[in-house]
Motif scaffolding. Structure first.
Motif, short mmCIF file in Angstrom:
data_model
loop_
_atom_site.label_atom_id
_atom_site.label_comp_id
_atom_site.label_asym_id
_atom_site.label_seq_id
_atom_site.Cartn_x
_atom_site.Cartn_y
_atom_site.Cartn_z
N GLU A 177 0.83 -1.20 0.00
CA GLU A 177 0.00 0.00 0.00
C GLU A 177 0.87 1.26 0.00
OE1 GLU A 177 -3.04 2.58 2.82
OE2 GLU A 177 -2.58 0.52 3.42
N ASP A 178 1.88 1.27 0.86
CA ASP A 178 2.73 2.46 0.98
C ASP A 178 3.52 2.74 -0.30
OD1 ASP A 178 1.81 2.76 3.55
OD2 ASP A 178 3.58 1.88 4.51
N ALA A 179 3.76 1.70 -1.10
CA ALA A 179 4.48 1.87 -2.37
C ALA A 179 3.56 2.30 -3.50
CB ALA A 179 5.19 0.57 -2.74
N GLY A 180 2.27 2.44 -3.22
CA GLY A 180 1.34 2.89 -4.25
C GLY A 180 0.19 1.95 -4.52
N GLY A 181 0.32 0.67 -4.11
CA GLY A 181 -0.77 -0.29 -4.20
C GLY A 181 -1.30 -0.50 -5.60
N GLY A 182 -2.62 -0.72 -5.67
CA GLY A 182 -3.25 -1.04 -6.94
C GLY A 182 -3.09 0.06 -7.98
N ALA A 183 -3.13 1.32 -7.54
CA ALA A 183 -3.02 2.42 -8.48
C ALA A 183 -1.67 2.42 -9.19
CB ALA A 183 -3.23 3.75 -7.75
N THR A 184 -0.60 2.13 -8.45
CA THR A 184 0.73 2.07 -9.07
C THR A 184 0.85 0.88 -10.01
OG1 THR A 184 1.81 3.28 -7.29
CG2 THR A 184 3.20 1.79 -8.57
N ILE A 185 0.27 -0.25 -9.63
CA ILE A 185 0.25 -1.41 -10.53
C ILE A 185 -0.43 -1.03 -11.85
CG2 ILE A 185 -0.70 -3.72 -10.88
CD1 ILE A 185 1.60 -3.82 -8.96
N ILE A 186 -1.58 -0.37 -11.77
CA ILE A 186 -2.30 0.03 -12.98
C ILE A 186 -1.46 0.99 -13.81
CG2 ILE A 186 -4.31 1.31 -13.81
CD1 ILE A 186 -5.84 0.15 -11.36
N ARG A 187 -0.81 1.94 -13.15
CA ARG A 187 0.06 2.89 -13.87
C ARG A 187 1.16 2.15 -14.63
NH1 ARG A 187 2.84 8.42 -12.52
NH2 ARG A 187 4.83 8.15 -13.61
N GLU A 188 1.82 1.21 -13.95
CA GLU A 188 2.94 0.50 -14.58
C GLU A 188 2.47 -0.41 -15.71
OE1 GLU A 188 6.10 1.09 -14.08
OE2 GLU A 188 5.57 2.61 -12.59
#
Length: 582
Positions: A319-330
């Motif tokens: 979560e602190d690394a960005g969670g689902g939103a960061t996965i979607i971005r990448e």
């Protein structure tokens, strides 16, 4: 404001009766023309998963009233895998998902409310909410209400899943574990769903990937400021969706379901997400074979995180690394970024606000943890309709297993065979007759897998079953949810002791090395006559449930997205292809 279906004339009998009812609740005449919102509170005092949901409701009501809506709290059944799995050998767990859907329909459609905001928590609540949204097709937002704080996150020894695993192993080995009670008391330190990327957090993230939850809201610590921010943003998003006429079927499309499947593969999410996303697609009338989608995308999707139970990282770190939103971005180059979301913006527009991968907790597409699928969908002569295996991240385990079948009617019989010598290294244990119809409701086989681990047989004995197992299981060769199931006269039902089963996780195949002629000549599977279903809902479920190709929904509409052509037909209608040799 668009036309509201809830508005009724005071001159109509039902309209004036509704006014009288609501006046008694303190609702003024000036509020009767406002959008009427169902706050779906799938809550219960039985489990920590739900302990904070009642506190969210008054805050959400206040937010919605401030935005010009008239909110009503409604309740549904609230299953917990650790609590309501005791009776009938855990058979109520999957069927409770569809009870949630029907609970929502009966109240929201019966009262003709305008929109829904769903408080999602434990495993079956999020798919139930998404299915209901797709069925009713009224503006809906899903709020992921967060995961529990655990002793493990405090640097101590256990969370609830670890305690469950240790207790199951101790029960098999007879080992005295005097510390179990102490570990249990320290496992859950607050409300919310189980920590880790098991079904609950996986489905929360899937809701965001579908576009049905506001961006940046999954996974989230229960009762954290980020959760409360998501509550406020969700209220605003719902009102905007009402104003702009954005409905679930505008959001839940073949493209968004495919996006969600890709995200689940990238995080190594729960294998249960396959049948749940298929059920959501069926309710939305979307023609997509989710099983085949996972199979196709599995070998094209990089693994971007290694979070418990797949790897060593905690969900808090994720979560602190960005969670689902960061996965979607990448993943955006591999996703359909033009898909609409509940915010009115596209998935790509939402992803622009997410933080980039840190390269350690969440990796980039160019530098993943691995490319072997953490969720492997298999097909073959034993499972023409599909089967599924869960793997660790990265996957360094055994990928090929060929051996003779040892057939069992239930997990207890299979566990006993470990000790009495019937089950030996090199065998393939087959636990059958516990699928969605045969169970009914999908029997659980986790205890048998934990027994293999406890006896040191996890790498030398494989499992094939038409039942299901916990997301904790990702070691050894364990194949679940074989379809067609034995009770549907699939090949699994005609298999016998000593038949050879060949499993190839790398190729994605699971084959029964018996000729189709011999298999067709055998008697079909006969369910046990003494199966204890209680004569109530489980019997109704058995009569109504559709196969896994339809997401195990209850009696889908003729236009629903089911794919019996991929192998859900009975053996007798597919005798030419159901068996064979390689």
């Amino acid at each position: 404001m668009t036309h509201l279906r809830s508005n009724m004339s005071d001159t109509s009998a039902l309209g004036i009766a509704r006014r009288a009812q609501w006046k008694a609740l303190g609702i003024g005449a000036d509020e009767l023309t406002k959008p009427k919102i169902a706050i779906v509170n799938t809550s219960s005092d039985l489990a920590a998963c739900y302990a904070h949901l009642d506190d969210i409701v008054p805050v959400l009501k206040e937010e919605l009233r401030a935005l010009g809506a008239l909110p009503f709290e409604i309740r549904t059944t609230a299953p917990s895998d650790f609590v309501t799995s005791v009776g009938r050998a855990g058979r109520y767990i999957l069927p409770s998902r569809d009870l949630i859907v029907n609970d929502i329909e009966a109240v929201v459609e019966g009262a003709r409310l305008d929109a829904m905001i769903c408080l999602s928590s434990c495993d079956k609540t999020t798919p139930g909410h998404l299915m209901a949204a797709a069925r009713l097709n009224i503006p809906t937002v899903v709020i992921a209400c967060g995961y529990q704080h655990s002793g493990l996150a405090e640097g101590r020894e256990a969370d609830v899943e670890e305690v469950f695993l240790l207790a199951a192993q101790a029960a098999v080995t007879g080992e005295a574990r005097d510390d179990l009670a102490e570990l249990a008391d320290d496992a859950i330190l607050g409300p919310g769903v189980c920590a880790g990327l098991a079904t609950a957090n996986s489905m929360h993230i899937a809701a965001e990937a579908l576009g049905m939850a506001v961006p940046g809201s999954t996974p989230v610590r229960a009762n954290s400021e980020r959760m409360w921010d998501a509550v406020r943003r969700s209220a605003a998003a719902l009102m905007s969706a009402i104003e702009n006429g954005i409905r679930p079927r505008d959001i839940i499309t073949a493209g968004s379901v495919r996006n969600a499947a890709r995200v689940m593969l990238a995080i190594g999410g729960s294998m249960n997400t396959i049948k749940h996303l298929q059920a959501v697609a069926v309710e939305a009338g979307v023609d997509i074979d989710v099983w085949e989608t996972y199979r196709e995308l599995g070998r094209q999707t990089p693994l971007l995180c290694s979070v418990r139970p797949n790897g060593p990282r905690l969900v808090e770190e994720f979560e602190d690394a960005g969670g689902g939103a960061t996965i979607i971005r990448e993943l955006l180059p591999l996703l359909d970024g033009d898909q609409l979301t509940i915010t009115g913006r596209t998935l790509a527009e939402n992803a622009a606000g997410a933080r980039p991968a840190d390269g350690e907790i969440i990796r980039t597409v160019a530098d993943p943890f691995g490319t072997d699928p953490a969720i492997t969908v298999l097909r073959g002569t034993l499972a023409p309709g599909g089967a599924v295996a869960k793997r660790p991240v990265p996957d360094t385990g055994r990928k090929r297993f060929t051996g003779p079948a040892r057939v069992f009617a239930n997990r207890e019989e299979a566990i006993a065979a470990i000790s009495n010598g019937r089950l030996r290294p090199g065998d393939v244990a087959v636990i059958r007759g516990i699928g969605v119809s045969g169970g009914p409701g999908m029997g659980l086989t986790s205890a048998f897998i934990f027994a293999l681990h406890a006896k040191g047989l996890a790498q030398s004995v494989a499992l094939v079953t038409d039942g299901q197992f916990s997301g904790l299981v990702n070691q050894g060769v364990t194949i679940g949810e074989v379809s067609p199931e034995a009770a549907a006269d699939g090949p699994l039902g005609r298999l016998r002791d000593d038949d050879v089963i060949d499993i190839d996780l790398g190729a994605g195949t699971v084959d029964l090395l018996v000729s189709p002629e011999e298999l067709a000549a055998r008697a079909p599977f006969a369910p046990p006559a003494d199966l204890d279903t209680g004569g109530g809902y489980l019997d109704q479920y058995r009569e109504l449930v559709q196969p896994l190709a339809c997401g195990a929904v209850l009696c889908p509409r003729p236009s629903s997205a089911c794919h019996p052509g991929t192998g859900e037909a009975s053996l007798t209608s597919t005798a030419a292809t159901a068996g064979g040799t390689r």
